[in-house]
Scaffold this active site. Sequence first.
Site, mmCIF file in Angstrom:
data_model
loop_
_atom_site.group_PDB
_atom_site.id
_atom_site.type_symbol
_atom_site.label_atom_id
_atom_site.label_comp_id
_atom_site.label_asym_id
_atom_site.label_seq_id
_atom_site.Cartn_x
_atom_site.Cartn_y
_atom_site.Cartn_z
ATOM 1 N N SER A 20 14.901 19.064 44.333
ATOM 2 C CA SER A 20 14.700 20.257 44.927
ATOM 3 C C SER A 20 14.774 21.594 43.925
ATOM 4 O O SER A 20 14.051 22.272 43.910
ATOM 5 C CB SER A 20 15.857 20.500 45.916
ATOM 6 O OG SER A 20 15.627 19.660 47.263
ATOM 7 N N ARG A 24 11.321 23.753 42.574
ATOM 8 C CA ARG A 24 11.300 25.399 42.554
ATOM 9 C C ARG A 24 11.566 25.846 41.203
ATOM 10 O O ARG A 24 10.449 26.828 41.138
ATOM 11 C CB ARG A 24 12.700 25.599 43.161
ATOM 12 C CG ARG A 24 12.626 25.230 44.720
ATOM 13 C CD ARG A 24 14.098 25.298 45.069
ATOM 14 N NE ARG A 24 14.319 25.438 46.614
ATOM 15 C CZ ARG A 24 14.061 24.382 47.552
ATOM 16 N NH1 ARG A 24 13.539 23.271 46.810
ATOM 17 N NH2 ARG A 24 14.338 24.489 48.609
ATOM 18 N N GLY A 91 6.269 17.121 50.803
ATOM 19 C CA GLY A 91 6.379 18.423 51.673
ATOM 20 C C GLY A 91 6.871 19.364 51.021
ATOM 21 O O GLY A 91 6.462 20.260 51.188
ATOM 22 N N ARG A 119 2.255 15.593 58.699
ATOM 23 C CA ARG A 119 3.625 16.124 58.898
ATOM 24 C C ARG A 119 3.354 17.844 59.487
ATOM 25 O O ARG A 119 2.363 18.424 59.128
ATOM 26 C CB ARG A 119 4.497 16.206 57.663
ATOM 27 C CG ARG A 119 4.924 14.890 57.497
ATOM 28 C CD ARG A 119 5.692 14.707 56.101
ATOM 29 N NE ARG A 119 6.928 15.593 56.118
ATOM 30 C CZ ARG A 119 7.784 15.434 55.147
ATOM 31 N NH1 ARG A 119 7.313 15.034 53.904
ATOM 32 N NH2 ARG A 119 9.061 16.085 55.410
ATOM 33 N N GLN A 165 12.878 24.488 53.088
ATOM 34 C CA GLN A 165 11.404 24.586 52.446
ATOM 35 C C GLN A 165 10.613 26.004 53.239
ATOM 36 O O GLN A 165 9.910 26.625 52.637
ATOM 37 C CB GLN A 165 10.478 23.375 53.244
ATOM 38 C CG GLN A 165 10.988 22.041 52.310
ATOM 39 C CD GLN A 165 10.574 20.827 52.794
ATOM 40 O OE1 GLN A 165 9.449 20.969 53.698
ATOM 41 N NE2 GLN A 165 10.713 19.882 52.089
ATOM 42 N N ASP A 318 18.731 14.570 54.292
ATOM 43 C CA ASP A 318 18.250 13.489 53.471
ATOM 44 C C ASP A 318 19.035 12.276 53.354
ATOM 45 O O ASP A 318 18.651 11.162 52.935
ATOM 46 C CB ASP A 318 17.811 13.890 52.090
ATOM 47 C CG ASP A 318 16.652 14.950 52.048
ATOM 48 O OD1 ASP A 318 16.039 15.027 53.038
ATOM 49 O OD2 ASP A 318 16.567 15.722 51.231
ATOM 50 N N LYS A 345 9.932 13.509 58.867
ATOM 51 C CA LYS A 345 9.938 13.368 57.381
ATOM 52 C C LYS A 345 8.994 12.432 56.738
ATOM 53 O O LYS A 345 7.911 12.077 57.589
ATOM 54 C CB LYS A 345 11.411 12.798 57.373
ATOM 55 C CG LYS A 345 12.526 13.806 57.645
ATOM 56 C CD LYS A 345 12.403 14.962 56.603
ATOM 57 C CE LYS A 345 13.444 15.949 56.928
ATOM 58 N NZ LYS A 345 13.118 17.385 56.115
ATOM 59 N N ARG A 349 12.089 8.704 60.654
ATOM 60 C CA ARG A 349 13.182 7.971 60.161
ATOM 61 C C ARG A 349 14.117 7.564 61.055
ATOM 62 O O ARG A 349 14.908 6.487 61.021
ATOM 63 C CB ARG A 349 14.021 8.958 59.027
ATOM 64 C CG ARG A 349 13.205 9.045 57.791
ATOM 65 C CD ARG A 349 13.761 9.896 56.876
ATOM 66 N NE ARG A 349 13.295 9.907 55.468
ATOM 67 C CZ ARG A 349 13.437 10.845 54.623
ATOM 68 N NH1 ARG A 349 14.309 11.779 54.849
ATOM 69 N NH2 ARG A 349 12.679 10.585 53.466
ATOM 70 N N ARG A 390 13.408 6.981 50.916
ATOM 71 C CA ARG A 390 14.653 6.910 51.357
ATOM 72 C C ARG A 390 15.045 5.837 52.155
ATOM 73 O O ARG A 390 16.274 5.063 52.323
ATOM 74 C CB ARG A 390 15.107 8.201 52.004
ATOM 75 C CG ARG A 390 15.166 9.367 50.900
ATOM 76 C CD ARG A 390 16.070 10.523 51.267
ATOM 77 N NE ARG A 390 15.600 11.678 50.536
ATOM 78 C CZ ARG A 390 15.836 11.950 49.313
ATOM 79 N NH1 ARG A 390 16.725 11.276 48.762
ATOM 80 N NH2 ARG A 390 15.356 13.212 48.882
#
Length: 431
Positions: A20, A24, A91, A119, A165, A318, A345, A349, A390
């Site tokens: 993350s 950024r 995403g 998504r 997000q 997550d 996701k 999930r 994941r």
Amino acid sequence: MKVKPAGSIQGIVELPGDKSISHRAAIIAAIADGTSRLDNFAASADCTSTLDCLRPLGVEIRRDGSTVFIDGVGKFGLKKPEAPLNCGNSGTTMRLLAGILAGQRFKSVLTGDDSLVKRPMRRIIEPLEQMGATIASDDDKAPLTIHGRYPLRAIAYHTPVVSAQIKSCVLFAGLYANGETSTIEPSLTRDHTERLLPLFGVRVGTDGGPASKIRFIKGTSRPTATELMIPCDISSAAFFLVAAACLPGSELTLPNVGTNPTRTAILDVLECVGAKLPPRKDAERRGEPADTLTISGGLDEQEAPLVIEGAAVADLIDEIPILAILGTQLANGLEVRDAGELRVKESDRIHSVTENLRRMGASVTEFDDGFHVERSQLKGAVIDSFGDHRIAMAFAVAGLLADGETEIVGAECADVSFPEFFETLASVVKS
Ligand code: S3P
């Protein structure tokens, strides 16, 4: 990928840089004046997607091991890309970049892989259109054709779903707006954007303290280059922490893990079920706290099921796949509710977790917004990763706890966040 049952896990694990934060930092560095140096940049395929989208916008990027140098083009220096920008599986790349692209005086197209184009994107189209951009989509899904506009209109945006997000997308667009843009969240989500921007010289206001759910950004702000050391990713640490907690006799050390309070709910859950994690110091370096995490194996007998619901879901979003595996080891299991976001996701999930747990012989119930799993002796099985990193990693840990061999089909998708995951896991597993 085949995984055999383990006795314990022992040793030191070097994790990749935080995904993350890396996304950024790269995006802000691209529109900063000057060259930024980002150390311990995430090795993940997702963050490579972000870099690969920035290059066709005219940004020079060099990678030297885990250090990335980004020659920022300045706030108004991005150029019109010749072709659609491919966000791959990411995403975060798509939703955050859309905020920047909405403020450009050119058209750009964002697309992605088979999972990403399914998504939901309405959540960012809505605020960006309110700000004055025009975005064509395929029924609110990617590809997104963004007709940017400068200046955008400053807005006060209440994010309808709890999502860092969306917040970050609107704050990035706010850099190109004619006034002060604000975001108001239902509950505070990961706050890396607002911690990073000030390091690039951009003030982000709040209405009181870091826990505030309101953030303001001024359209006159201009980022300038900086140097950062990115901490390791606590969401990658989670797989190892749960594995160690579930295997008595384990002793694991994870150096330099990001311990931003918006990300550490996983540590609170582990402590609550009796995992042994010594107190932390969380030394803050350039805006983000980090610490060496150590954990010793073993869990307490819980009297009630572990329940994750309400605002706690966003704090653990997550980590829920790996917490599902933890749930199979708890006396009264685990119940997850209010987690409909999991269905949109990288895979659905809720389905990916319940289907694979069933294959391993666990007793599990699926709800629209979550699932319940009881304590179960897992059995080796053939697992479908559903192309979701994941899921692949969570079920690798399940394989360590199971009787017999587990095979993970499509395990290579772990590269999306942790390219060396299976090698790293093998290096600490003791039979
Ligand atoms: C992320 C935010 C979360 C998370 C994702 C990364 C980010 O998504 O699931 O893996 O870096 O902002 P949402 O904000 O949409 O919940």
